[in-house]
Design a protein around this motif. Sequence first.
Motif, mmCIF file in Angstrom:
data_model
loop_
_atom_site.group_PDB
_atom_site.id
_atom_site.type_symbol
_atom_site.label_atom_id
_atom_site.label_comp_id
_atom_site.label_asym_id
_atom_site.label_seq_id
_atom_site.Cartn_x
_atom_site.Cartn_y
_atom_site.Cartn_z
ATOM 1 N N SER A 159 36.145 45.949 28.670
ATOM 2 C CA SER A 159 37.001 46.947 29.332
ATOM 3 C C SER A 159 36.406 47.342 30.677
ATOM 4 O O SER A 159 37.130 47.542 31.657
ATOM 5 N N LEU A 160 35.075 47.431 30.700
ATOM 6 C CA LEU A 160 34.399 47.792 31.937
ATOM 7 C C LEU A 160 34.656 46.719 33.007
ATOM 8 O O LEU A 160 34.948 47.020 34.165
ATOM 9 N N PHE A 161 34.584 45.468 32.587
ATOM 10 C CA PHE A 161 34.831 44.362 33.512
ATOM 11 C C PHE A 161 36.260 44.458 34.069
ATOM 12 O O PHE A 161 36.487 44.298 35.270
ATOM 13 N N TYR A 162 37.206 44.750 33.182
ATOM 14 C CA TYR A 162 38.600 44.871 33.640
ATOM 15 C C TYR A 162 38.781 46.074 34.557
ATOM 16 O O TYR A 162 39.623 46.055 35.436
ATOM 17 N N LEU A 163 37.983 47.095 34.343
ATOM 18 C CA LEU A 163 38.048 48.243 35.243
ATOM 19 C C LEU A 163 37.602 47.813 36.646
ATOM 20 O O LEU A 163 38.239 48.136 37.650
ATOM 21 N N PHE A 164 36.521 47.043 36.700
ATOM 22 C CA PHE A 164 36.056 46.561 38.014
ATOM 23 C C PHE A 164 37.106 45.670 38.663
ATOM 24 O O PHE A 164 37.363 45.747 39.856
ATOM 25 N N LYS A 165 37.741 44.827 37.851
ATOM 26 C CA LYS A 165 38.788 43.944 38.381
ATOM 27 C C LYS A 165 39.932 44.773 38.958
ATOM 28 O O LYS A 165 40.489 44.454 40.001
ATOM 29 N N ALA A 166 40.285 45.844 38.205
ATOM 30 C CA ALA A 166 41.379 46.702 38.671
ATOM 31 C C ALA A 166 40.996 47.353 39.990
ATOM 32 O O ALA A 166 41.805 47.463 40.916
ATOM 33 N N CYS A 167 39.723 47.764 40.097
ATOM 34 C CA CYS A 167 39.269 48.408 41.327
ATOM 35 C C CYS A 167 39.310 47.434 42.503
ATOM 36 O O CYS A 167 39.450 47.825 43.654
ATOM 37 N N ALA A 168 39.174 46.141 42.198
ATOM 38 C CA ALA A 168 39.222 45.141 43.274
ATOM 39 C C ALA A 168 40.665 44.676 43.521
ATOM 40 O O ALA A 168 40.881 43.696 44.230
ATOM 41 N N PHE A 169 41.631 45.364 42.935
ATOM 42 C CA PHE A 169 43.073 45.029 43.059
ATOM 43 C C PHE A 169 43.383 43.609 42.609
ATOM 44 O O PHE A 169 44.263 42.947 43.154
ATOM 45 N N ASP A 170 42.666 43.123 41.619
ATOM 46 C CA ASP A 170 42.833 41.728 41.214
ATOM 47 C C ASP A 170 44.077 41.446 40.392
ATOM 48 O O ASP A 170 44.411 40.289 40.161
ATOM 49 N N PHE A 171 44.733 42.482 39.911
ATOM 50 C CA PHE A 171 45.878 42.201 39.039
ATOM 51 C C PHE A 171 47.177 42.056 39.795
ATOM 52 O O PHE A 171 48.165 41.578 39.256
ATOM 53 N N VAL A 172 47.189 42.504 41.044
ATOM 54 C CA VAL A 172 48.431 42.415 41.813
ATOM 55 C C VAL A 172 48.776 40.940 41.981
ATOM 56 O O VAL A 172 47.975 40.161 42.502
ATOM 57 N N GLY A 173 49.944 40.568 41.486
ATOM 58 C CA GLY A 173 50.403 39.190 41.664
ATOM 59 C C GLY A 173 49.850 38.170 40.683
ATOM 60 O O GLY A 173 50.081 36.979 40.849
ATOM 61 N N THR A 174 49.119 38.576 39.645
ATOM 62 C CA THR A 174 48.635 37.564 38.677
ATOM 63 C C THR A 174 49.782 37.141 37.772
ATOM 64 O O THR A 174 50.552 37.976 37.300
ATOM 65 N N SER A 175 49.828 35.862 37.469
ATOM 66 C CA SER A 175 50.831 35.372 36.528
ATOM 67 C C SER A 175 50.258 35.517 35.124
ATOM 68 O O SER A 175 49.043 35.637 34.949
ATOM 69 N N PRO A 176 51.131 35.460 34.080
ATOM 70 C CA PRO A 176 50.595 35.528 32.718
ATOM 71 C C PRO A 176 49.561 34.431 32.467
ATOM 72 O O PRO A 176 48.554 34.661 31.788
ATOM 73 N N GLU A 177 49.797 33.244 33.061
ATOM 74 C CA GLU A 177 48.840 32.135 32.843
ATOM 75 C C GLU A 177 47.484 32.474 33.461
ATOM 76 O O GLU A 177 46.426 32.209 32.880
ATOM 77 N N ALA A 178 47.552 33.060 34.670
ATOM 78 C CA ALA A 178 46.287 33.403 35.333
ATOM 79 C C ALA A 178 45.548 34.463 34.537
ATOM 80 O O ALA A 178 44.313 34.418 34.408
ATOM 81 N N ALA A 179 46.301 35.423 33.976
ATOM 82 C CA ALA A 179 45.667 36.476 33.180
ATOM 83 C C ALA A 179 44.980 35.862 31.961
ATOM 84 O O ALA A 179 43.873 36.261 31.587
ATOM 85 N N GLU A 180 45.642 34.861 31.390
ATOM 86 C CA GLU A 180 45.092 34.214 30.208
ATOM 87 C C GLU A 180 43.797 33.481 30.546
ATOM 88 O O GLU A 180 42.797 33.593 29.840
ATOM 89 N N SER A 181 43.820 32.756 31.680
ATOM 90 C CA SER A 181 42.609 31.992 31.971
ATOM 91 C C SER A 181 41.490 32.897 32.481
ATOM 92 O O SER A 181 40.317 32.631 32.227
ATOM 93 N N LEU A 182 41.863 33.994 33.157
ATOM 94 C CA LEU A 182 40.821 34.943 33.574
ATOM 95 C C LEU A 182 40.065 35.436 32.350
ATOM 96 O O LEU A 182 38.828 35.447 32.301
ATOM 97 N N PHE A 183 40.827 35.803 31.324
ATOM 98 C CA PHE A 183 40.210 36.331 30.111
ATOM 99 C C PHE A 183 39.360 35.268 29.415
ATOM 100 O O PHE A 183 38.211 35.503 29.057
ATOM 101 N N GLY A 184 39.953 34.073 29.267
ATOM 102 C CA GLY A 184 39.243 32.990 28.585
ATOM 103 C C GLY A 184 37.940 32.644 29.296
ATOM 104 O O GLY A 184 36.883 32.518 28.668
ATOM 105 N N ASN A 185 38.015 32.525 30.625
ATOM 106 C CA ASN A 185 36.807 32.172 31.378
ATOM 107 C C ASN A 185 35.759 33.262 31.292
ATOM 108 O O ASN A 185 34.566 32.993 31.186
ATOM 109 N N PHE A 186 36.255 34.502 31.351
ATOM 110 C CA PHE A 186 35.313 35.624 31.335
ATOM 111 C C PHE A 186 34.546 35.689 30.017
ATOM 112 O O PHE A 186 33.318 35.690 30.000
#
Length: 454
Positions: free
Chosen positions: A111-138
């Motif tokens: 959750s902390l990692f996702y908080l940092f991602k949110a702070c870096a505005f990383d979710f704007v424009g992510t597709s569901p596929e990108a969200a899936e691979s972000l999580f898997g890779n992380f």
Amino acid sequence: MGNRENFGSRRAVIYAMAGSAIGLGNIWRFPYMAGEHGGAVFVISYIVATLLVSLPVFIAEVTIGRRSRTSSYTAMRRLDPAHKAWRWAGLLSIFIPMVILCYYSVIGGWSLFYLFKACAFDFVGTSPEAAESLFGNFISSTWTPVGMHLVFLAVCAWVVARGVKSGIERFSKLTIPSLFILVVLMIAYSLSLPGASQGVRYLWHPDLSALNVKTFVYAMGQSFFSLSLGMGAIITYGSYVKSEENLVVSSAGTAIFDLMFALLAGMAIMPAIFAAGIKPGVGPGLIFQGIPFIFSSLGTRLPVVSSITAILFFLAVVVAAMTSVISLIEVGVAFLGERFGVARPKACTLIFLICGAVGVLCSLSFGPLSGFTLVGKNLFDLFDWFASNVLLLLMSFIVVIFVGFFMKKEDVWDELTNGGRKTLNAKLFNIIYFLIKWVAPVCVLSIFVTNFIL
Ligand code: PHE
């Protein structure tokens, strides 16, 4: 016992207990469990289990805690000194939260990692596929999730080191209401997404063919996990509750609060999952794949609002996870303090070192250690399954048997009515007592046994 700290007021008690109860269990675990176990049938089993079994167990735990006014390790022995065996129950109640702490704080780290991602505005424009691979890779990487887990655990240990009043109480009062507001806002948005209605249907229209004993087993495990039962946390918190406090009202308040919160979190997440085309049964990654989709789709319409909400949301998740972890650590600290006279800061450091190290292994079980499996489960899943479906049920069983058969009925009445002063309707008392003494043990035992047969 005179110098034992107490929670300040009724609101503080409910907030602190709700702070322990409301956490990743509601936001992360409930939606993915519902997704894995048939949606609405799971939701209904969960509601029934909470009201009929978990709430009575909850009341039993606070009763033990307040009556004994000591850590969960000594509580039962103090109330029934004739039987030395309660000591083992006491030890179990310290062991379980430590097991949970190890893997729970890994999710706290996610959750902390996702908080940092949110702070870096990383979710704007992510597709569901990108969200899936972000999580898997992380999660399959080595250092980042391990680092996040350790940072998360260290911050929690630091809060506990500062003490019950200044740390835990102040923390919970602030965060629970904010989380609540954010989740309601997210439901509104999630429901407006195209395809959302399928998610609502999935959560509320039971497909009875999906109902089986396993659904109940997991629903009860989830309900115990979510209410922080069967692990000393509520016994320990109960010991800080003032003697004038109405235990039934605070317990019911906490249970209903927690239940509502899980349902709200489900309503925020499931419609978005369906809108994103993600399968509801993907497991522990469900919210980490689904939530970014809400923010990315909101982001295409309202980028600033989306980014701010994403930050606030993950901040609230991190904090909700923290209040739960704090209560887990508190169990160990209370034990080490009362049994061995270890000072708070030292006890916190010790717990951080041990659970932090085991947690590292749990974290690595999604990556470098994924090859180590037992009965088809990696280390993380094994910890989660063993804790929620075995240990919690076992400890809860012991607790209700203790209150039902080893405490005098007059003592339970005395505690629940604050020495006869609070008007708890005698009929209601008898119902609660019956649920504690007969319904809860029978349900827990039968579920515990089927769990092994299945
Ligand atoms: N109940 C917490 C949750 O739902 C988890 C927890 C378990 C907290 C045990 C404390 C003790 O997330």
